[in-house]
Design a protein around this motif. Structure first.
Motif, PDB file in Angstrom:
ATOM      1  N   ASP A  36     119.576   8.663 -30.579  1.00 47.64           N
ATOM      2  CA  ASP A  36     120.544   7.583 -30.377  1.00 47.64           C
ATOM      3  C   ASP A  36     119.986   6.563 -29.392  1.00 47.64           C
ATOM      4  O   ASP A  36     119.834   6.857 -28.202  1.00 47.64           O
ATOM      5  CB  ASP A  36     121.844   8.189 -29.838  1.00 47.64           C
ATOM      6  CG  ASP A  36     122.916   7.144 -29.609  1.00 47.64           C
ATOM      7  OD1 ASP A  36     122.686   5.965 -29.931  1.00 47.64           O
ATOM      8  OD2 ASP A  36     123.987   7.522 -29.108  1.00 47.64           O
TER       9      ASP A  36
ATOM     10  N   LYS B  76     121.417   3.661 -28.756  1.00 42.88           N
ATOM     11  CA  LYS B  76     122.448   2.692 -28.376  1.00 42.88           C
ATOM     12  C   LYS B  76     123.123   2.983 -27.032  1.00 42.88           C
ATOM     13  O   LYS B  76     123.555   2.099 -26.336  1.00 42.88           O
ATOM     14  CB  LYS B  76     123.540   2.647 -29.460  1.00 42.88           C
ATOM     15  CG  LYS B  76     123.035   2.151 -30.804  1.00 42.88           C
ATOM     16  CD  LYS B  76     124.158   1.920 -31.775  1.00 42.88           C
ATOM     17  CE  LYS B  76     124.887   3.161 -32.220  1.00 42.88           C
ATOM     18  NZ  LYS B  76     124.100   4.088 -33.036  1.00 42.88           N
ATOM     19  N   LYS B  77     123.271   4.291 -26.671  1.00 47.62           N
ATOM     20  CA  LYS B  77     124.051   4.554 -25.466  1.00 47.62           C
ATOM     21  C   LYS B  77     123.357   5.499 -24.494  1.00 47.62           C
ATOM     22  O   LYS B  77     122.237   5.921 -24.716  1.00 47.62           O
ATOM     23  CB  LYS B  77     125.438   5.106 -25.815  1.00 47.62           C
ATOM     24  CG  LYS B  77     125.520   5.987 -27.008  1.00 47.62           C
ATOM     25  CD  LYS B  77     126.919   6.456 -27.247  1.00 47.62           C
ATOM     26  CE  LYS B  77     126.842   7.659 -28.167  1.00 47.62           C
ATOM     27  NZ  LYS B  77     127.922   8.122 -28.829  1.00 47.62           N
ATOM     28  N   GLY B  78     124.067   5.800 -23.406  1.00 48.63           N
ATOM     29  CA  GLY B  78     123.539   6.737 -22.430  1.00 48.63           C
ATOM     30  C   GLY B  78     123.220   6.059 -21.122  1.00 48.63           C
ATOM     31  O   GLY B  78     122.787   4.915 -21.114  1.00 48.63           O
TER      32      GLY B  78
ATOM     33  N   THR C 141     122.965  11.110 -23.966  1.00 49.49           N
ATOM     34  CA  THR C 141     123.246  11.003 -25.398  1.00 49.49           C
ATOM     35  C   THR C 141     122.198  11.839 -26.134  1.00 49.49           C
ATOM     36  O   THR C 141     121.411  12.549 -25.492  1.00 49.49           O
ATOM     37  CB  THR C 141     123.242   9.520 -25.860  1.00 49.49           C
ATOM     38  OG1 THR C 141     123.707   9.466 -27.219  1.00 49.49           O
ATOM     39  CG2 THR C 141     121.852   8.896 -25.778  1.00 49.49           C
TER      40      THR C 141
ATOM     41  N   SER D  29     120.677  11.011 -16.962  1.00 50.55           N
ATOM     42  CA  SER D  29     119.817  10.221 -17.847  1.00 50.55           C
ATOM     43  C   SER D  29     118.765  11.115 -18.496  1.00 50.55           C
ATOM     44  O   SER D  29     117.581  11.044 -18.194  1.00 50.55           O
ATOM     45  CB  SER D  29     119.160   9.078 -17.074  1.00 50.55           C
ATOM     46  OG  SER D  29     118.670   9.561 -15.851  1.00 50.55           O
TER      47      SER D  29
END
Ligand code: NAD
Length: 338
Positions: free
Chosen positions: A175, A177-179, A171, A216
């Motif tokens: 951010d 929130k995700k990934g 992501t 990641s």
């Protein structure tokens, strides 16, 4: 000559960069940016003197937060010649009728489907077809990088077949929130991936197959590229071809990773450490039996920004010549200079 009035709907990762890039041009100006939440980005938009707008139902939240807005998104679009939609992928579709009703031209980003505009854009590949158009989709970061590279290779040597493995960032850095955190995610799992067909929305005749996985990391994407060419140039000829285009940046092995590319952009004082160019590792360029191999890095947050500027110029007929528009955009933003 009066400047073209540009509105930016969605002042996030792409929107804030488009706004800053528009402000650097002498033939266009920002007449408004919109936010859905009165957060720090909205405060910085005001600090940068961008007229701030919000969806009608969100205006009260901005007032409560002490942030004055000029009006709703529709009013912003009515004040503009062209709106650059930078809302999250899939959201831009909801605004299509409003843009048409407001009488402004519209540019969408790569998170929307090709059909939203019926025309997908990359400045090097198909600038002239965007001239005077009312609706354009600027293709995604990965597709932009592939189109630039393949357009140049196809023009110089002809392409028989392209195979690309895309290692995608999980992501964006901002951010939380995700990934994937400790995983490599085949994305999409079904093969080939959508990236090849997306390149064909811009350059239909190039045979291309793509596979992609998410890693990641947040900094950049990386492409492992293999192209079967019609002719067999030397690796030096390929390097010379690519380095002659300002939107391609050839780097040495001393810059050994995407982390160092970003560090280099920081050292160079680039805004938000942006890298608008395809980043090609020169030592990776290899030609064997007519097949080319190379690694290219893609800074997902910024690579599409110059393309949005050129799309505005083509649609509003500010410049009919692709090379002249790109030169103007490059000069104003500092592209090709490190
Ligand atoms: P983002 O989430 O960073 O920003 C989106 C902005 O839109 C935010 O400011 C948000 O407040 C606003 N927004 C959300 N819902 C809205 C609504 N209903 N109406 C108006 N505004 C709304 O997203 P982004 O990464 O800038 O992506 C924007 C587009 O650009 C997407 O199509 C995406 O696929 C594409 N794109 C993103 C990247 C990237 O790496 N970030 C690269 C190339 C293209």
């Amino acid at each position: 000559m009066s400047k073209v009035k540009v509105a930016i709907n969605g002042y996030g990762t792409i929107g804030k960069r488009v706004a800053d890039a528009v402000s650097l041009q002498d033939d266009m100006e920002v007449v408004g940016v919109s936010k859905t939440r009165p957060n720090f980005e909205a405060r910085f938009a005001k600090k940068r003197k961008y007229p701030l707008y919000a969806p009608n139902e969100r205006i009260e939240a901005f007032e409560k937060a002490g942030l004055e807005v000029e009006g709703d998104v529709r009013a912003m679009c009515e004040a503009a010649d062209v709106v650059v939609d930078c809302t999250p992928g899939g959201v831009g579709e909801q605004y299509k009728d409003m843009y048409i009703d407001a009488g402004c031209k519209a540019i969408w980003q790569g998170g929307e489907k090709h059909d939203i505009a019926g025309f997908s854009f990359n400045a090097l590949s198909n600038y002239s077809h965007a001239i005077g158009r009312d609706a354009v989709r600027v293709v995604s970061c990965n597709t932009t990088a592939l189109c630039r590279l393949l357009y140049l290779l196809d023009g110089a040597y002809g392409i028989k077949k392209t195979r690309v493995v895309l290692m995608r960032r999980g992501t964006d850095p901002g951010d939380a929130k995700k990934g994937p955190i400790n995983a490599i995610v085949p994305n999409p799992i079904t093969l080939p991936s959508h990236h090849g067909p997306d390149v064909n929305t811009v350059i239909p005749h190039i045979p291309i197959t793509t596979l992609a996985a998410k890693l990641s990391t947040t900094l950049m994407h990386m492409h492992a590229v293999n192209v079967e060419l019609e002719s067999s140039p030397s690796r030096e000829e390929v390097a010379e071809l690519l380095s002659s285009e300002p939107r391609m940046l050839l780097i040495g092995s001393d810059v050994g990773s995407t982390a160092e590319v970003i560090e280099m952009a920081r050292d160079a004082g680039r805004p938000r450490n942006d890298v608008w160019e395809n980043v090609i590792w020169e030592d990776s360029i290899t030609v064997e039996n007519g097949e080319l191999y190379l690694f290219q890095g893609v800074h997902q947050e910024s690579i599409v920004i110059p393309e949005n500027i050129d799309a505005i110029r083509a649609m509003c007929e500010l410049e009919r010549d692709a090379a002249a528009s790109m030169k103007k955009t490059n000069g104003a933003m500092g592209i090709g200079v490190l």
